[in-house]
Enzyme design. Structure first.
Site, mmCIF file in Angstrom:
data_model
loop_
_atom_site.group_PDB
_atom_site.id
_atom_site.type_symbol
_atom_site.label_atom_id
_atom_site.label_comp_id
_atom_site.label_asym_id
_atom_site.label_seq_id
_atom_site.Cartn_x
_atom_site.Cartn_y
_atom_site.Cartn_z
ATOM 1 C CB CYS A 1 4.663 0.975 -12.308
ATOM 2 S SG CYS A 1 5.845 0.780 -10.971
ATOM 3 C CE LYS B 1 -1.770 2.047 -7.923
ATOM 4 N NZ LYS B 1 -0.438 2.555 -7.488
ATOM 5 C CB ALA C 1 -0.916 -0.004 1.221
ATOM 6 C CB ALA C 2 3.852 2.269 1.778
ATOM 7 N N PRO C 3 3.411 4.378 -0.696
ATOM 8 C CG PRO C 3 3.993 6.403 -1.724
ATOM 9 C CD PRO C 3 4.039 4.915 -1.916
ATOM 10 N N GLY C 4 0.731 5.083 -0.421
ATOM 11 C CA GLY C 4 -0.690 5.237 -0.143
ATOM 12 C C GLY C 4 -1.541 5.928 -1.196
ATOM 13 C CG ASP D 1 6.021 -10.863 3.180
ATOM 14 O OD1 ASP D 1 5.154 -10.771 2.275
ATOM 15 O OD2 ASP D 1 7.116 -11.422 3.018
ATOM 16 C CG ASP E 1 0.500 -0.715 -6.879
ATOM 17 O OD1 ASP E 1 0.961 -1.051 -7.979
ATOM 18 O OD2 ASP E 1 0.644 0.431 -6.410
HETATM 19 C C1 LIG Z 1 4.460 -0.147 -6.238
HETATM 20 S S1 LIG Z 1 4.794 0.223 -4.594
HETATM 21 C C2 LIG Z 1 3.188 0.496 -3.961
HETATM 22 C C3 LIG Z 1 2.626 1.846 -4.280
HETATM 23 C C4 LIG Z 1 1.305 2.096 -3.572
HETATM 24 N N1 LIG Z 1 0.324 1.077 -3.840
HETATM 25 C C5 LIG Z 1 0.700 3.435 -3.932
HETATM 26 O O1 LIG Z 1 -0.223 3.497 -4.738
HETATM 27 O O2 LIG Z 1 1.161 4.449 -3.391
HETATM 28 C C6 LIG Z 1 5.135 -1.379 -3.972
HETATM 29 C C7 LIG Z 1 5.199 -1.478 -2.453
HETATM 30 O O3 LIG Z 1 5.313 -2.857 -2.135
HETATM 31 C C8 LIG Z 1 5.990 -2.961 -0.905
HETATM 32 N N2 LIG Z 1 6.404 -4.368 -0.784
HETATM 33 C C9 LIG Z 1 7.403 -5.027 -1.383
HETATM 34 N N3 LIG Z 1 7.371 -6.335 -1.068
HETATM 35 C C10 LIG Z 1 6.316 -6.501 -0.252
HETATM 36 C C11 LIG Z 1 5.742 -7.619 0.407
HETATM 37 N N4 LIG Z 1 6.263 -8.843 0.277
HETATM 38 N N5 LIG Z 1 4.657 -7.413 1.164
HETATM 39 C C12 LIG Z 1 4.124 -6.180 1.322
HETATM 40 N N6 LIG Z 1 4.622 -5.098 0.729
HETATM 41 C C13 LIG Z 1 5.695 -5.259 -0.050
HETATM 42 C C14 LIG Z 1 7.083 -1.938 -1.008
HETATM 43 O O4 LIG Z 1 7.531 -1.554 0.264
HETATM 44 C C15 LIG Z 1 6.371 -0.814 -1.752
HETATM 45 O O5 LIG Z 1 5.888 0.137 -0.852
#
Ligand SMILES: C[S@@+](CC[C@H](N)C(=O)[O-])C[C@H]1O[C@@H](n2cnc3c(N)ncnc32)[C@H](O)[C@@H]1O
Length: 455
Positions: free
Chosen positions: A387, A275, A270-273, A318, A334
């Site tokens: 992306c 969506k 979700a981060a940085p949020g 995770d 995402d």
């Molecule tokens: C594409 S970014 C997300 C962007 C976010 N959805 C937004 O719209 O702002 C991918 C995110 O996946 C997180 N990430 C990577 N591996 C992960 C995992 N196994 N479980 C949860 N989050 C994970 C990363 O820390 C990163 O914040």
């Protein structure tokens, strides 16, 4: 390019030394040199360098913009710049040592050929910086190469194979396999453009109002686009959370989830949020999960700024291990990816990633998808997106998922859901956005979206 810093320059031992004549124009360039060196030698992402480099953060906002532009250009155009530098050697076998000499010339050529900096300022400051950075012996050499760049640099660019020079060969060849050679070159070319600033407005009814206040046009999907660069927190409406930065492409996944009012939605990465905020703003009950505590802090700040915290339950975990407190109506995945669709914004992504990263990402995405499948109610929607432009992380990943989960089917994306982008809908009903689509509006990030339903 004046700086308003009043601090004293630190010497090698970290002690302050009195400012010297000319520091005001040299200091930002010295900071740029340090950033570029860290990028290539420590392989750190530019964004994280910009966020953590003490001297960069102390610069005035004007100088920060200048330094950011200089370093980003030196990376975005690194292949062309290296070629121009070599054309400027009197001896083609010339060795460059120490490595700082290369970075100095890269920054100098970036200013001379690709930025609006007067030639004499770019040459003189680079040579002076060489003297102050322990590369005094290379002073004459740097001066000669930069003078040749002044004379011929722009002309040489017309003879260069621009997309090929500025794209790592492994990446161009992967795109070639996925889309054919001509499309791969077009993608590489479009990835060189500087991206505009895109905003999603909290309340869609306020779109026109904010478009006017922020100097934006409104894109066909409702995203606000500002061509002129800006420091985000300085813009009107930032503190009150009236909008957030989100590329037009990145706004499609949530839009394609349809009506989310009162639905339970797990946003697994979700981060940085961006969506999460879209979902919460439309009244969903969002479980926002991310593995990174640092990035999650940014999500917390974002939902507080926009006043959406009551609709969001956060967890640092995770996503492939997170225990959902209830069966979900929808899951948004995402997924982490090689992010090659965002090279316009982050030209460093292309150079820091390797072919092996694609396979590593595919494995992580697969585990996340399998876990997401289990937490959905029947009739629920799994929205998968990345992306990345590599099909292994998009079409290939989803086709593989469907071959292992016969309880899921594709809910094909329809042309009326993606205005002026019907060419982006694949035969399977996925959305495959390429950076040269919407060219008339200034392009968009590369993105992949698939909408699946649990039968
Ligand atoms: C594409 S970014 C997300 C962007 C976010 N959805 C937004 O719209 O702002 C991918 C995110 O996946 C997180 N990430 C990577 N591996 C992960 C995992 N196994 N479980 C949860 N989050 C994970 C990363 O820390 C990163 O914040």
């Amino acid at each position: 390019m004046a700086a308003d810093h009043s601090h004293r320059q630190k010497n090698k031992d970290g002690q302050s030394s009195p400012k010297q004549k000319g520091d005001d124009i040299l200091w930002p360039r010295k900071v740029a040199l340090s950033l570029l060196q860290s990028f290539w030698e420590e392989e750190k992402f530019l964004d994280s360098l910009f966020e953590s480099h003490g001297d960069f953060l102390k610069l005035s906002s004007r100088d920060r913009n200048f330094v950011r532009m200089m370093v980003t250009t030196a990376v975005r155009r690194s292949g062309q710049i290296e070629d121009i530098m070599r054309r400027g050697f009197s001896d083609p076998k010339q060795k460059i040592s120490p490595s700082i000499v290369r970075y100095l010339m890269h920054l100098g050529i970036a200013q001379i050929v690709f930025m609006n900096v007067p030639d004499h300022a770019a040459v003189n400051t680079t040579v002076e910086l060489a003297v102050r950075s322990g590369a005094k012996r290379a002073k004459g050499f740097i001066n000669a190469v930069l003078r040749r760049a002044v004379e011929n640099g722009k002309k040489w660019t017309t003879e260069q194979d621009i997309p090929r020079l500025n794209t790592p060969s492994w990446l161009l060849s992967m795109w070639g396999k996925d889309y054919g050679k001509a499309y791969a070159v077009e993608i590489a070319q479009a990835s060189l453009a500087e991206a505009a600033l895109d905003f999603t407005v909290l309340d869609p009814l306020d779109k026109e109002d904010w478009a006017e206040k922020l100097g934006c046009t409104i894109l066909p999907n409702g995203t606000l686009r500002r061509v002129e660069n800006a420091l985000i927190p300085d813009l009107q409406g930032y503190n009150e959370g009236a909008w957030w930065v989100q590329d037009a492409s990145a706004s499609f996944p949530v839009k394609l989830m349809g009506d989310v009012l009162n639905k339970s939605v797990a946003d697994l990465c979700a981060a940085p949020g961006g969506k999460t905020m879209q979902l919460a703003a439309q009244g969903a009950k969002v479980y926002a999960v991310d593995r990174s505590a640092t990035r999650m802090k940014r999500l917390d700040d974002n939902i507080a700024r926009t006043g959406l915290q009551d609709n969001v339950i956060t967890a640092v975990s995770d996503g492939a291990l997170w225990k959902a407190p209830e069966q979900m109506d929808m899951v948004l995945l995402d997924a982490p990816c090689t992010a090659t669709g965002t090279i316009r914004r982050n030209p460093d992504a292309a150079w820091l990633k390797k072919a092996d990263d694609v396979q590593a990402m595919v494995k992580i995405q697969r585990d996340l998808m399998d876990h997401a499948a289990n937490m959905l109610k029947s009739g629920g929607v799994l929205l998968y997106c990345t992306c990345s432009l590599q099909k292994a992380e998009g079409e290939g990943q989803v086709n593989d998922f469907l071959s292992r989960h016969d309880g899921f089917e594709v809910q094909a994306i329809q042309p009326n859901e993606v205005p002026e982008l019907s060419q982006a809908i694949t035969d399977e009903g996925y959305l495959r956005l390429l950076p040269f689509y919407w060219a008339a509006y200034g392009g968009l990030d590369g993105f992949f979206v698939a909408r699946l339903m649990k039968k």
